[in-house]
Design an enzyme around this catalytic site. Structure first.
Site, PDB file in Angstrom:
ATOM      1  N   HIS A  60      -1.678  44.765  35.607  1.00  0.00           N
ATOM      2  CA  HIS A  60      -1.098  42.912  36.391  1.00  0.00           C
ATOM      3  C   HIS A  60      -0.989  42.283  35.230  1.00  0.00           C
ATOM      4  O   HIS A  60      -2.422  41.966  35.128  1.00  0.00           O
ATOM      5  CB  HIS A  60      -3.217  42.673  37.346  1.00  0.00           C
ATOM      6  CG  HIS A  60      -2.889  42.388  38.417  1.00  0.00           C
ATOM      7  ND1 HIS A  60      -3.684  41.996  39.376  1.00  0.00           N
ATOM      8  CD2 HIS A  60      -2.625  40.633  38.334  1.00  0.00           C
ATOM      9  CE1 HIS A  60      -3.578  41.617  40.467  1.00  0.00           C
ATOM     10  NE2 HIS A  60      -2.685  40.190  39.447  1.00  0.00           N
ATOM     11  N   HIS A  62       1.127  38.075  35.539  1.00  0.00           N
ATOM     12  CA  HIS A  62       1.210  37.394  36.159  1.00  0.00           C
ATOM     13  C   HIS A  62       3.038  36.010  34.815  1.00  0.00           C
ATOM     14  O   HIS A  62       2.179  36.202  33.843  1.00  0.00           O
ATOM     15  CB  HIS A  62       1.092  36.363  36.549  1.00  0.00           C
ATOM     16  CG  HIS A  62       0.515  36.670  38.112  1.00  0.00           C
ATOM     17  ND1 HIS A  62       0.617  36.923  38.829  1.00  0.00           N
ATOM     18  CD2 HIS A  62      -1.481  36.518  37.997  1.00  0.00           C
ATOM     19  CE1 HIS A  62       0.370  37.517  39.723  1.00  0.00           C
ATOM     20  NE2 HIS A  62      -1.305  37.648  39.423  1.00  0.00           N
ATOM     21  N   ARG A  64       6.102  34.288  34.593  1.00  0.00           N
ATOM     22  CA  ARG A  64       6.721  32.841  34.998  1.00  0.00           C
ATOM     23  C   ARG A  64       7.442  32.875  35.130  1.00  0.00           C
ATOM     24  O   ARG A  64       8.093  31.294  35.989  1.00  0.00           O
ATOM     25  CB  ARG A  64       4.911  31.667  34.869  1.00  0.00           C
ATOM     26  CG  ARG A  64       4.256  31.695  35.111  1.00  0.00           C
ATOM     27  CD  ARG A  64       3.497  31.936  36.260  1.00  0.00           C
ATOM     28  NE  ARG A  64       1.984  31.546  36.237  1.00  0.00           N
ATOM     29  CZ  ARG A  64       1.100  32.313  37.164  1.00  0.00           C
ATOM     30  NH1 ARG A  64       1.642  32.781  38.379  1.00  0.00           N
ATOM     31  NH2 ARG A  64      -0.110  31.755  37.028  1.00  0.00           N
ATOM     32  N   ASP A 152       0.632  39.816  45.517  1.00  0.00           N
ATOM     33  CA  ASP A 152      -0.332  39.753  44.778  1.00  0.00           C
ATOM     34  C   ASP A 152      -0.167  38.332  45.347  1.00  0.00           C
ATOM     35  O   ASP A 152       0.831  37.421  44.489  1.00  0.00           O
ATOM     36  CB  ASP A 152      -0.658  40.334  43.085  1.00  0.00           C
ATOM     37  CG  ASP A 152      -1.665  39.606  42.740  1.00  0.00           C
ATOM     38  OD1 ASP A 152      -2.554  39.972  43.396  1.00  0.00           O
ATOM     39  OD2 ASP A 152      -1.699  38.515  41.755  1.00  0.00           O
ATOM     40  N   HIS A 179      -4.044  43.230  47.086  1.00  0.00           N
ATOM     41  CA  HIS A 179      -4.688  41.364  46.199  1.00  0.00           C
ATOM     42  C   HIS A 179      -5.354  41.403  48.077  1.00  0.00           C
ATOM     43  O   HIS A 179      -4.956  40.832  48.965  1.00  0.00           O
ATOM     44  CB  HIS A 179      -3.385  40.116  46.265  1.00  0.00           C
ATOM     45  CG  HIS A 179      -4.615  39.365  46.563  1.00  0.00           C
ATOM     46  ND1 HIS A 179      -4.782  38.357  44.761  1.00  0.00           N
ATOM     47  CD2 HIS A 179      -5.068  38.897  47.175  1.00  0.00           C
ATOM     48  CE1 HIS A 179      -5.564  37.380  45.356  1.00  0.00           C
ATOM     49  NE2 HIS A 179      -5.794  37.086  47.050  1.00  0.00           N
ATOM     50  N   HIS A 232      -7.517  44.290  41.470  1.00  0.00           N
ATOM     51  CA  HIS A 232      -8.792  43.461  40.793  1.00  0.00           C
ATOM     52  C   HIS A 232     -10.601  43.251  41.677  1.00  0.00           C
ATOM     53  O   HIS A 232     -10.405  42.437  42.554  1.00  0.00           O
ATOM     54  CB  HIS A 232      -8.717  41.519  40.673  1.00  0.00           C
ATOM     55  CG  HIS A 232      -7.822  41.657  41.525  1.00  0.00           C
ATOM     56  ND1 HIS A 232      -8.181  41.422  43.164  1.00  0.00           N
ATOM     57  CD2 HIS A 232      -6.385  40.530  41.663  1.00  0.00           C
ATOM     58  CE1 HIS A 232      -6.903  40.869  43.769  1.00  0.00           C
ATOM     59  NE2 HIS A 232      -6.097  40.132  42.828  1.00  0.00           N
ATOM     60  N   ASN A 279      -8.890  34.070  41.260  1.00  0.00           N
ATOM     61  CA  ASN A 279      -9.640  34.405  42.642  1.00  0.00           C
ATOM     62  C   ASN A 279      -8.776  35.905  43.004  1.00  0.00           C
ATOM     63  O   ASN A 279      -7.847  36.400  41.831  1.00  0.00           O
ATOM     64  CB  ASN A 279      -8.240  33.789  43.453  1.00  0.00           C
ATOM     65  CG  ASN A 279      -8.224  34.484  45.315  1.00  0.00           C
ATOM     66  OD1 ASN A 279      -9.414  34.886  45.209  1.00  0.00           O
ATOM     67  ND2 ASN A 279      -7.578  34.218  45.957  1.00  0.00           N
ATOM     68  N   ASP A 306      -4.743  41.227  35.459  1.00  0.00           N
ATOM     69  CA  ASP A 306      -4.697  40.011  35.940  1.00  0.00           C
ATOM     70  C   ASP A 306      -4.005  37.964  35.118  1.00  0.00           C
ATOM     71  O   ASP A 306      -4.505  37.215  35.676  1.00  0.00           O
ATOM     72  CB  ASP A 306      -6.001  39.106  36.781  1.00  0.00           C
ATOM     73  CG  ASP A 306      -4.722  38.197  38.044  1.00  0.00           C
ATOM     74  OD1 ASP A 306      -3.870  38.045  38.253  1.00  0.00           O
ATOM     75  OD2 ASP A 306      -5.490  38.040  38.763  1.00  0.00           O
ATOM     76  N   PHE A 324      -5.334  28.795  40.826  1.00  0.00           N
ATOM     77  CA  PHE A 324      -6.455  30.178  40.518  1.00  0.00           C
ATOM     78  C   PHE A 324      -6.327  30.747  39.268  1.00  0.00           C
ATOM     79  O   PHE A 324      -4.717  30.942  39.208  1.00  0.00           O
ATOM     80  CB  PHE A 324      -6.738  30.626  41.516  1.00  0.00           C
ATOM     81  CG  PHE A 324      -7.845  30.550  42.631  1.00  0.00           C
ATOM     82  CD1 PHE A 324      -8.453  30.587  42.546  1.00  0.00           C
ATOM     83  CD2 PHE A 324      -6.270  30.021  43.908  1.00  0.00           C
ATOM     84  CE1 PHE A 324      -9.140  30.121  43.821  1.00  0.00           C
ATOM     85  CE2 PHE A 324      -7.060  29.617  45.548  1.00  0.00           C
ATOM     86  CZ  PHE A 324      -8.721  29.574  44.756  1.00  0.00           C
TER      87      PHE A 324
END
Ligand SMILES: [Zn+2]
Length: 432
Positions: A60, A62, A64, A152, A179, A232, A279, A306, A324
């Site tokens: 998990h 992110h 960008r 997500d 999510h 999560h 979150n 995450d 978040f």
């Protein structure tokens, strides 16, 4: 090219290993494991006092790119992963634009093909633009290389749409990642609803908003037979719902994040530190304990970060307005060692399960990895005594919005090898 890893403690429950031995890697493959090994020519790495694990994977993450390259690019995220000890990562599709068709997955794979050896396993969107209305081109994305699907950052609110996505996705060997969040109930909440939200005067997001959707997705898993992975999970009841579903034989898996394991809402204070706005929000101390119990009893399959990079100027807004998320790739392994292994609560074998094999069992399209002859030379080597002070300057990733800034941690990945190629060597990300 031959590599000899000399005298490390090899820990791999899948291979039945917890022993001090040498490993020889040749042409990217483990060719020999044993004592007093030598190689006629090549590179020898001294691994005494170090722990050698099969390569870690983060389910998990992110990145960008495209859209917010100022926060993280695919290349910078891969390097941050290596710095934290990860050999592979699963980027989420909530980029700008959203990765919701095959060409976006192909473009991501092209970006990931930058000569740096951390592996990228893309996750595509479940619905077009992650709007929760129209199913995205799941088959097309799967054929382009997506290993899983998730909206997500958002949660598909319409159970009919979610059911159709599951009915369709189960035709492929992919995992749906959810999510879990009931938007109407979460409302404008920015912290866990309870004593702390009242004390701080911030809108709360009740645990029930997460648990209702976990229960729904379990029910839809039973209805459709589609493999579901709860992202999560942060509450005690959420873990219990998944425990019951697993006992019933349903193909449900889940992950926890280091911040939900090692922080709780009591650590939010009048500094209103926006790096601790995430979150799902930080929950209670009792929830934290339930997450750890879930890991230990096998209900929770994986630790996933995450990793959510954000620009400094956005995190400097008021708590209610800041985005978040916390970064996570670079601190996860050190946190796990500091809070769980070094104090004797868990073993390295359990860590290998939660950060290597567990993630792969949640997403079967990620190739298995073991410390075994014939397997790829994909390994994470840890110095459990290394001291880490988490400062802004210490990070390799582009953004520094860590919930753990200022922490003093024990243990650090010093080497990451992917198919016998160095991503991290001597604690430093290898320049390419
Ligand atoms: Zn999420």
């Amino acid at each position: 090219m031959a590599l000899l890893l000399k005298g490390g403690r090899l820990v791999d429950p899948a291979a039945g290993l917890d022993t001090v031995a040498d490993v020889v890697i040749r042409d990217g493959v483990i060719v020999e494991i044993g004592e007093d090994l030598t190689i006629p020519k090549g590179v020898t790495i001294e691994c005494a006092e170090k722990v050698v694990l099969p390569g870690l994977v983060d389910l998990h993450v992110h990145l960008r790119e495209p859209g917010r390259e100022d926060e993280e690019t695919v290349s910078s995220g891969k390097r941050a992963a290596a710095h934290g000890g990860f050999a592979g990562i699963c980027p989420m599709p909530n980029t700008e634009p959203v990765a919701d068709e095959g060409s976006a997955i192909t473009a991501l794979m092209d970006l990931a093909d930058d000569g740096f050896p951390v592996q990228v396993f893309p996750v595509g969107a479940m619905t077009v633009k992650q709007a929760g209305e129209l199913m995205a081109e799941i088959g097309d994305m799967h054929h382009a290389g997506a290993v899983a699907f998730s909206d997500d950052g958002r949660c598909v609110q319409d159970s009919g749409v979610m059911r159709r996505v599951m009915d369709y996705a189960k035709m492929f060997p992919v995992t749906l990642m959810s999510h879990c969040q009931d938007d109407a109930l979460a409302g404008r909440g920015v912290v866990n609803e309870g004593v702390v939200s009242t004390r701080l005067g911030l809108p709360g997001y009740p645990a029930a908003a997460e648990e209702i959707m976990i229960a729904r997705d379990i029910a839809l898993c039973e209805l459709t037979g589609c493999r579901v992975h709860v992202q999560h999970v942060s509450t005690a009841r959420g873990v219990e719902l998944i425990r019951v579903a697993k006992a019933a034989g349903l193909p449900v898996t889940c992950e926890v994040t280091p911040h939900h394991l090692f922080l709780d809402e009591d650590m939010l204070d009048l500094t209103y530190d926006t790096n601790r706005k995430m979150n799902p929000p930080l929950r209670t101390a009792a929830d934290r304990e339930a997450l750890l119990d879930g890991l230990v009893d096998g209900t929770v399959d994986a630790i996933a970060t995450d990793h959510a990079p954000h620009a400094a100027h956005e995190k400097q807004l008021e708590f209610e307005l800041a985005p978040f998320g916390t970064t996570g790739l670079e601190t996860a392994l050190s946190l796990v060692n500091t809070h769980l292994v070094a104090c004797g609560r868990v073993t390295w074998s359990q860590v290998a399960q939660w950060m290597c094999h567990g993630p792969r069992s949640c997403v079967p399209l990620i190739p298995e990895q073991r410390i075994e002859v014939g397997r790829p030379g994909t390994l994470t080597i840890v110095d459990p005594e290394a001291r880490v002070e988490v400062t802004r300057e210490w990070f390799v990733g582009t953004s520094r919005n860590s919930a753990f800034l200022g922490a003093k941690l024990l243990g650090k990945a010093t080497e990451v090898l992917v198919d016998g190629e160095w991503a991290l060597k001597g604690g430093k990300v290898v320049e390419r």
